[in-house]
Structure formats: C-alpha cells, structure tokens
Design an enzyme around this catalytic site. Structure first.
Site, mmCIF file in Angstrom:
data_model
loop_
_atom_site.group_PDB
_atom_site.id
_atom_site.type_symbol
_atom_site.label_atom_id
_atom_site.label_comp_id
_atom_site.label_asym_id
_atom_site.label_seq_id
_atom_site.Cartn_x
_atom_site.Cartn_y
_atom_site.Cartn_z
ATOM 1 N N ASP A 90 31.672 45.601 52.772
ATOM 2 C CA ASP A 90 31.362 44.324 52.299
ATOM 3 C C ASP A 90 30.839 43.579 53.310
ATOM 4 O O ASP A 90 30.775 42.228 53.346
ATOM 5 C CB ASP A 90 32.458 43.510 51.529
ATOM 6 C CG ASP A 90 31.746 42.373 50.747
ATOM 7 O OD1 ASP A 90 32.503 41.256 50.597
ATOM 8 O OD2 ASP A 90 30.667 42.406 50.540
ATOM 9 N N LYS A 149 24.934 44.775 55.827
ATOM 10 C CA LYS A 149 24.503 45.959 54.977
ATOM 11 C C LYS A 149 23.751 47.081 55.747
ATOM 12 O O LYS A 149 24.086 48.106 55.324
ATOM 13 C CB LYS A 149 23.556 45.297 53.943
ATOM 14 C CG LYS A 149 24.033 44.036 52.978
ATOM 15 C CD LYS A 149 25.508 44.062 52.704
ATOM 16 C CE LYS A 149 26.224 42.867 52.389
ATOM 17 N NZ LYS A 149 27.648 42.801 52.342
ATOM 18 N N ASP A 162 30.007 46.681 48.325
ATOM 19 C CA ASP A 162 29.394 45.587 47.314
ATOM 20 C C ASP A 162 28.124 45.660 47.678
ATOM 21 O O ASP A 162 27.550 45.974 48.889
ATOM 22 C CB ASP A 162 30.294 44.355 47.985
ATOM 23 C CG ASP A 162 29.774 43.177 46.920
ATOM 24 O OD1 ASP A 162 29.994 42.242 47.748
ATOM 25 O OD2 ASP A 162 29.563 43.199 45.852
ATOM 26 N N ASN A 163 27.403 44.797 47.089
ATOM 27 C CA ASN A 163 25.873 44.438 47.475
ATOM 28 C C ASN A 163 24.945 45.351 47.546
ATOM 29 O O ASN A 163 23.952 45.528 48.257
ATOM 30 C CB ASN A 163 25.912 43.588 48.757
ATOM 31 C CG ASN A 163 26.805 42.337 48.526
ATOM 32 O OD1 ASN A 163 27.636 42.590 49.406
ATOM 33 N ND2 ASN A 163 26.621 41.372 47.690
ATOM 34 N N GLU A 223 27.507 37.412 43.152
ATOM 35 C CA GLU A 223 28.577 36.485 42.626
ATOM 36 C C GLU A 223 27.920 35.265 42.511
ATOM 37 O O GLU A 223 26.983 34.570 43.054
ATOM 38 C CB GLU A 223 29.401 36.286 43.929
ATOM 39 C CG GLU A 223 28.549 36.238 45.233
ATOM 40 C CD GLU A 223 28.418 37.590 46.089
ATOM 41 O OE1 GLU A 223 28.406 38.510 45.486
ATOM 42 O OE2 GLU A 223 28.383 37.626 47.456
HETATM 43 C C1 LIG Z 1 26.919 36.832 58.290
HETATM 44 N N1 LIG Z 1 27.759 37.945 57.487
HETATM 45 C C2 LIG Z 1 28.874 37.886 57.778
HETATM 46 N N2 LIG Z 1 29.370 39.029 56.902
HETATM 47 C C3 LIG Z 1 28.140 39.395 56.289
HETATM 48 C C4 LIG Z 1 28.214 40.524 55.199
HETATM 49 N N3 LIG Z 1 28.175 40.024 54.004
HETATM 50 C C5 LIG Z 1 26.875 39.706 53.624
HETATM 51 O O1 LIG Z 1 25.709 39.623 54.249
HETATM 52 C C6 LIG Z 1 26.479 39.387 51.850
HETATM 53 C C7 LIG Z 1 25.400 38.546 51.697
HETATM 54 C C8 LIG Z 1 25.140 38.294 50.276
HETATM 55 C C9 LIG Z 1 24.110 37.528 49.920
HETATM 56 C C10 LIG Z 1 23.477 36.506 50.826
HETATM 57 C C11 LIG Z 1 22.355 35.575 50.506
HETATM 58 C C12 LIG Z 1 21.720 36.133 49.356
HETATM 59 F F1 LIG Z 1 20.500 35.261 49.042
HETATM 60 C C13 LIG Z 1 22.222 37.064 48.485
HETATM 61 C C14 LIG Z 1 23.266 37.788 48.658
HETATM 62 C C15 LIG Z 1 25.947 38.361 49.314
HETATM 63 C C16 LIG Z 1 27.227 39.262 49.789
HETATM 64 O O2 LIG Z 1 28.169 39.547 48.637
HETATM 65 C C17 LIG Z 1 27.489 39.526 50.992
HETATM 66 O O3 LIG Z 1 28.660 40.235 51.268
HETATM 67 C C18 LIG Z 1 27.112 38.522 56.741
HETATM 68 MG MG LIG Z 2 29.410 40.962 49.452
#
Ligand SMILES: Cn1cnc(CNC(=O)c2cc(-c3ccc(F)cc3)cc(O)c2O)c1
Ligand SMILES: [Mg+2]
Length: 214
Positions: free
Chosen positions: A141, A144, A169-170, A199
């Site tokens: 998670d 990506k 995830d994602n 989510e």
């Molecule tokens: C900065 N950073 C530190 N950890 C991470 C890793 N996680 C993600 O990037 C992540 C992003 C999104 C998401 C963000 C914007 C949007 F418009 C749609 C989805 C959803 C998630 O569930 C995620 O896990 C990023």
């Molecule tokens: Mg996620």
C-alpha cells in the site's frame, strides 16, 4: 502553526475512540474520513476484503509496505493470533510518528513494529535485523511504482515461500499497471482481483490477491 491532516486524524482517534479498542480506532478514522477529510486509508469497504483475507491466511508474520497513519496496520493486527507480528515500513517520518500514536491508542504496540525508511533498503535487511525467515502475508500500500520492484526484491531475498499471499491496494486507482501485468502473467503467481471502490468514494478501485507458488 497549522496542523497536518495526519495530526487531525490522530486527534479524531484520541477524541472518539476507546483506548485499547482497535475496532473503535478503525471506526473513528473511517468516520473522520467520511465526515471531515478524505485520507488515503484503505477504508472500510476494501478493509472488509482485507479482513477476510487476513482471517483466511491466519498469518504469523506479516509485512505491510506503506503505514501512513496506521489504519490498515491496526485493522490487520486486531485479527492476528497472540504471537503473530506485523512489520510495517513507512518512508515518511511524519506519517510514522502519527502511526505509532494511533497504534499505541489501539493498544497494539506489542504486535506491530513500525520501521522508518525506504522499502528498497529495508527489505534486504529483514532476515538479519528482525529475524524474519519468510512472510505469510504482504500488504502492499505504498508508492505505486514501488510495488513491482519491491515484489521482485522480496523474491530475490528469499522472503516469500510457497503459499505466501501478496495483497495489493489501489491496483486500479491510482493504479499499478506494471505490478498487475507481472503477477497476472508470471507462472510464479496465482492472482485474483477483488473489485471494490476507492476509499470513501464511488470511484472504482480494488485489491489484487496473489499467491506465490514458489
Ligand atoms: C505520499 N505517500 C505516502 N504513501 C503513499 C502511498 N499511498 C498512495 O499513494 C495512495 C494514494 C491514493 C489516492 C490518492 C489520490 C487520489 F486522487 C486517489 C487515490 C489512495 C491510496 O489508497 C493510496 O495508498 C503516498
Ligand atoms: Mg492505498
């Protein structure tokens, strides 16, 4: 000085959840994210799929890549048998700081080890630093574009065994196309997609469950 979203999420936990009650911590975060501010926790809909996979695997050693505020860490740890452990890697020190406090509020410190730093550096050290042999479950998670390289690193470091479950995830939003292509086409994995939603939204997203065949 202005607070950050993770700090506001922590305050919502401390205000609305019962100390030592992990499910009330999960509920408090979901309510905060639905009613106040969206945050990138796996959330309740995908969280129920995560719960069912954890309960089915009954893992003793879990690796989580990407702790953020500790929502999925608490969700997983609350389902683990007594001696089971989860190691969770978080690159961002501010997130790690908040996650430790959310985990403490849930009373799950003994089952969870929060490790700060880049996954690419920590994965090769898992055996020597934490006495890990292999992982029973890996929850991906984090960034990506790190899903695929870190999966290959886990393979190369001998941290996966026949039957290890990878849950990602994602895979649709934001999306992990190279990872999906790999686990769905490699003869070393048996993959299955669990369709859900991003989510706290109506956008499509989902979890990919992949069994390492050895
Ligand atoms: C900065 N950073 C530190 N950890 C991470 C890793 N996680 C993600 O990037 C992540 C992003 C999104 C998401 C963000 C914007 C949007 F418009 C749609 C989805 C959803 C998630 O569930 C995620 O896990 C990023
Ligand atoms: Mg996620």
């Amino acid at each position: 000085t202005q607070s950050t979203r993770p700090q506001r999420l922590l305050h919502a936990v401390q205000k609305n959840a019962t100390r030592g009650d992990p499910r009330s911590v999960v509920k408090a975060i979901d309510n905060f994210c639905r009613q106040k501010e969206w945050a990138m926790n796996v959330g309740d809909e995908k969280g129920c799929i995560l719960d069912s996979v954890v309960s089915e695997v009954n893992p003793v050693t879990v690796l989580e890549l990407g702790t953020y505020c500790g929502y999925s860490t608490v969700r997983i740890a609350s389902l683990l048998p007594p001696r089971a452990k989860i190691i969770t890697l978080e690159f961002n020190p501010d997130y790690a700081k908040i996650a430790r406090q959310v985990i403490a509020w849930a009373g799950l410190e003994d089952k969870i080890q929060v490790v700060e730093g880049p996954s690419g550096e920590w994965i090769p050290k898992m055996k020597e630093q934490f006495g890990v042999k292999t992982f029973d479950l890996v929850f991906l998670d984090h960034w990506k574009d790190r899903y695929l390289p870190d999966t290959k690193l886990l393979e190369d470091c001998g941290l996966l065994r026949k039957g290890t479950i990878l849950l990602a995830d994602n895979v649709i939003c934001p999306g992990t196309p190279d990872y999906l292509e790999y686990v769905r086409n490699s003869p070393r994995y048996k993959s299955q997609y669990f369709k859900s939603h991003l989510e706290y939204t109506k956008a499509e997203d989902g979890l990919e469950k992949s069994v390492f065949l050895g």
